[in-house]
Write an enzyme that holds these catalytic residues in place. Structure first.
Site, mmCIF file in Angstrom:
data_model
loop_
_atom_site.group_PDB
_atom_site.id
_atom_site.type_symbol
_atom_site.label_atom_id
_atom_site.label_comp_id
_atom_site.label_asym_id
_atom_site.label_seq_id
_atom_site.Cartn_x
_atom_site.Cartn_y
_atom_site.Cartn_z
ATOM 1 N N GLY C 203 0.811 -1.217 0.000
ATOM 2 C CA GLY C 203 0.000 0.000 0.000
ATOM 3 C C GLY C 203 0.837 1.256 0.000
ATOM 4 N N LEU C 229 -3.587 -5.778 -6.118
ATOM 5 C CA LEU C 229 -2.548 -4.768 -5.912
ATOM 6 C C LEU C 229 -1.410 -5.306 -5.032
ATOM 7 C CD1 LEU C 229 -2.118 -1.812 -6.702
ATOM 8 C CD2 LEU C 229 -3.018 -1.178 -4.453
ATOM 9 N N ASP C 230 -0.160 -5.118 -5.477
ATOM 10 C CA ASP C 230 1.033 -5.524 -4.733
ATOM 11 C C ASP C 230 1.121 -7.028 -4.497
ATOM 12 O OD1 ASP C 230 1.590 -2.834 -4.619
ATOM 13 O OD2 ASP C 230 0.877 -2.567 -2.582
ATOM 14 N N GLU C 231 0.350 -7.806 -5.260
ATOM 15 C CA GLU C 231 0.341 -9.255 -5.038
ATOM 16 C C GLU C 231 0.836 -10.032 -6.255
ATOM 17 O OE1 GLU C 231 -0.227 -10.805 -2.324
ATOM 18 O OE2 GLU C 231 -1.358 -9.438 -1.060
#
Lengths: 286, 286, 286, 286
Positions: C203, C229-231
């Site tokens: 995040g 997101l971010d994964e």
């Protein structure tokens, strides 16, 4: 060379370094190292001073008498140690013994300043080596989910620690969570090694979590233990690269080296009076 | 926050820190950082003090007047800088431009404190980018084995440096050896990047030498230039792993990243007044 | 030397390497590199083969005709590239330009194999440098919380990408989250640089989070972008040490170097056909 | 999972991988890892293949009979090992025992595949720990400048090695130079740990040399021993940062950790049949 080491923190104000070094100079101190850090956000000054004892005219007792009024006037927390101190350490261990083997050797060659008062374990795997070094061993009944065994284990450790004057506990891959009661009664800090790069992969089986996520680097973290699991102030961390070729077993193997290094470094920094805890962070004067 | 920075060295004696911090306190300094190092073998004390200018009652002129007697009595070498200083830098470059590109960007975003007075090169490859940044360019006739061209090149650089008040020269992969005349006349330090982990692989084509020897790690070294080629005081070094898979071209590619990093770090440390040269070594207060 | 590169994955079975290398041998291939990885847990074989084109008797078209039956019989996903390919890349950027500056230089000296088709940005800070390199610039109206502007921005990028034949998107510190629509329509992978050691500090404002937590190391992560997101699958990570002395600004500065390195390495690995995505992980044949 | 491992090198030619993997496939091998490296400068191919024994129809004897004609036709040097092999190792040690302690623990938890046949030392410091692990100890009379004592020491080691079937010698900070006679008679490779980043600081007291030169990084190097002191093929290296604060004693302390890590990694790589010596370099299939 024998030295004294002052470690202190106080609200940030003008003249902190001048007053303390001036005080030491008055009594003939020859400074070897001076480290100062002002945290402007926290408005706090941190100070580590180390000076030769030769030519210094105060002993521990008279230092306290002479320095306390100055410290109090600055709202300073402080502690004094001598390079010749050999604090007693209590080590807790479970089945895996690599961190223990590493620590015992480092103490045995005086790389780490101090002495191991006892090793306590809830598995007996490491006992023969502990015997080899002539260090007392305590059998702990602790096992997962047994509150009574945990209470008995912690009492045994606290009793032995009190008896031997332990000033630091080291969890060398001790896989039981210490109770709040232990932490409040122990009156000595507890350093733990967590086998992940905190705050990533908190909790259990972090190397498995790391493999699942497909990270390319894994880490280990040494921290002071608080009641919030895996949330205590971090003293040191290190990492190692992994690749798609590494199975969980390979990661565990690489992790062992990390854990040994990171834990022993943290113990050394603590014992050489280089670490200040401030809220949930540490100042480490390396 | 605007600060002043004092960097000093003097024969080791009792009371150095106390006297200097006491002096600063007298004039209202609020210390932000204090670093002290006593080299017991060399019997020398090194000191870096940084304090807020707000509330400090001396300007550069009056500081000198007030501090000089104290410094002299301690046999101290010292220099004072302000965080607001923007020293002028002269950069020399040859064909390869990766270090130059890197430095120009860092100055352009004010990551490096200072301004590029000019870039001088014996190849024109980098000129368009230097023009893009609006920085003066000097063509150098220097080429290997031509002493007259070298003398002309060095004179052109010295003249421009004198005209613009250059306080630091940076050799950003400048492949000509500077003459003793240049070094003695330049009156400003010269930082070079050597593309090996000195003292390994001195001299030419170090990456080829590294490949030949079959090392598993290569490095880069930033150092002050002295008349002894590749022997000046080292400011910083870094390394990268290589394997049997890496050809010389791969090593050159990996090396470029090292060179950029190591050189820019050294320039930043120098410009933030964190480096003291002492004989053939450096004290780097990071 | 010109080479062809085959990248493939298939269910693990006996004879995969023998069959594929046997096939290549039949047509005169001289292998330069062969990498094979069997993931025993996933029962999948991954293969990267690189061979000289000189003496190899198939072109791309006839390779497909000859190899497809074999590949199909093994349930193999595969793709073929040539070292002489120069894929088109579309770069997206916001205010911070350090990753962009770095990528443009690497493409300009052919360190990265490919060409930048365009740079699109929702801030104009980087435009002059992009102009300097003679690369088309696209102004994006995207800003936080404006869905219409986001849709317009993404359409502009997709249109230009389609027009120029872009095969890879690189988010060089582009601070807008791409929509699922973009990801499904783009038909080219998207590589992002996240300024933390994922999965720690997902995040926003990860460096602030890192400072708050008091970690001693920060990192950066290059990954393929997915809708989570971010994964997305991680291609590469790297880290740098920090200490109590580092303010958030210092961490941001150190982080810039990490981000540049990690992103450009990931782009290079992808463009040299060295990365296979498999579920949420990557196999990286370095 | 039990596996077989083939390690080979041969003049570069088309079809090497195809022929060898084809051969293995014929006899039912399921490949787990395949690594191939073609050194184009040296025109040599290196190959490491690892396959499951389950379902493979040749034992060591019949493998030799079936494979030799193929290998001969390609001019191939090759050796076959099984993951279940437990080679015997002879360790030589002097006064410092940190590498020995580390190796003994790694063998004891089966992290290193093999068994310690004996430890031979010219100081008795480590004997009690060696006894603790139940490993035979040999007293060596070797001391500096005494050729007769050296000859006696080497004969004792060779005799014991021959008696126990030692396949690898490890010099765990053994401070005597082995004679050419030993190296030619030993018929097993010798791995040494040198406490510097070779080729920097060859010869004696490398940490002192490093301190004198003012380097910012020190290293350690594991290499095969040849008659040219400190010039043998390098297996692995690693480094650690130092600063002006580090005395020679601090460097020695940091170096111990390096030496342990680098030596044990090299021993593991060798024992898992991952290292090929080629002229004065190594190919390491990690």
């Amino acid at each position: 060379m024998k030295t004294a080491i002052l470690l202190s923190s106080c609200p940030d104000a003008k003249g902190v370094v001048a007053r303390v070094t001036g005080f030491l100079h008055t009594y003939g101190a020859n400074l070897v190292h001076a480290d100062h850090h002002a945290d402007l956000a926290e408005k706090t000054s941190f100070l580590r001073l180390e000076w030769e004892l030769e030519g210094f005219s105060l002993d521990a007792e008279s230092f306290k008498a002479a320095f306390s009024p100055i410290a109090t006037s600055m709202g300073m927390d402080w502690s004094l140690r001598f390079s010749s101190d050999r604090p007693k350490i209590g080590i807790l261990v479970s089945k895996q013994d690599h961190c223990l083997v590493d620590l015992l050797h480092r103490f045995s060659i005086s790389e780490l300043p101090g002495g191991v008062a006892f090793v306590a374990g809830n598995h007996r795997d490491a006992k023969p080596l502990v015997d080899h070094y002539g260090i007392p061993w305590i059998d702990l009944p602790a096992k997962a989910g047994d509150d009574q065994a945990k209470a008995l284990s912690e009492s045994a450790v606290l009793e032995k620690a009190s008896e031997t004057g332990v000033e630091l506990f080291v969890l060398a891959r001790y896989m039981q969570v210490l109770s709040g009661r232990f932490l409040s009664q122990s009156r000595a800090p507890v350093i733990n090694i967590h086998h992940s790069f905190l705050p990533a992969f908190k909790g259990g089986r972090p190397y498995h979590q790391a493999w699942e996520r497909g990270v390319k680097i894994v880490g280990a973290t040494a921290h002071y233990v608080t009641e919030d699991l895996d949330e205590g102030p971090i003293i040191g961390q290190d990492v190692v690269r992994i690749s798609h070729r590494d199975t969980v077993d390979d990661i565990v193997r690489k992790g062992r080296d990390l854990e040994k290094m990171v834990l022993s470094r943290a113990v050394r920094l603590h014992l050489s009076h280089r670490v200040i805890r401030h809220r949930n962070r540490t100042i480490v004067f390396e």
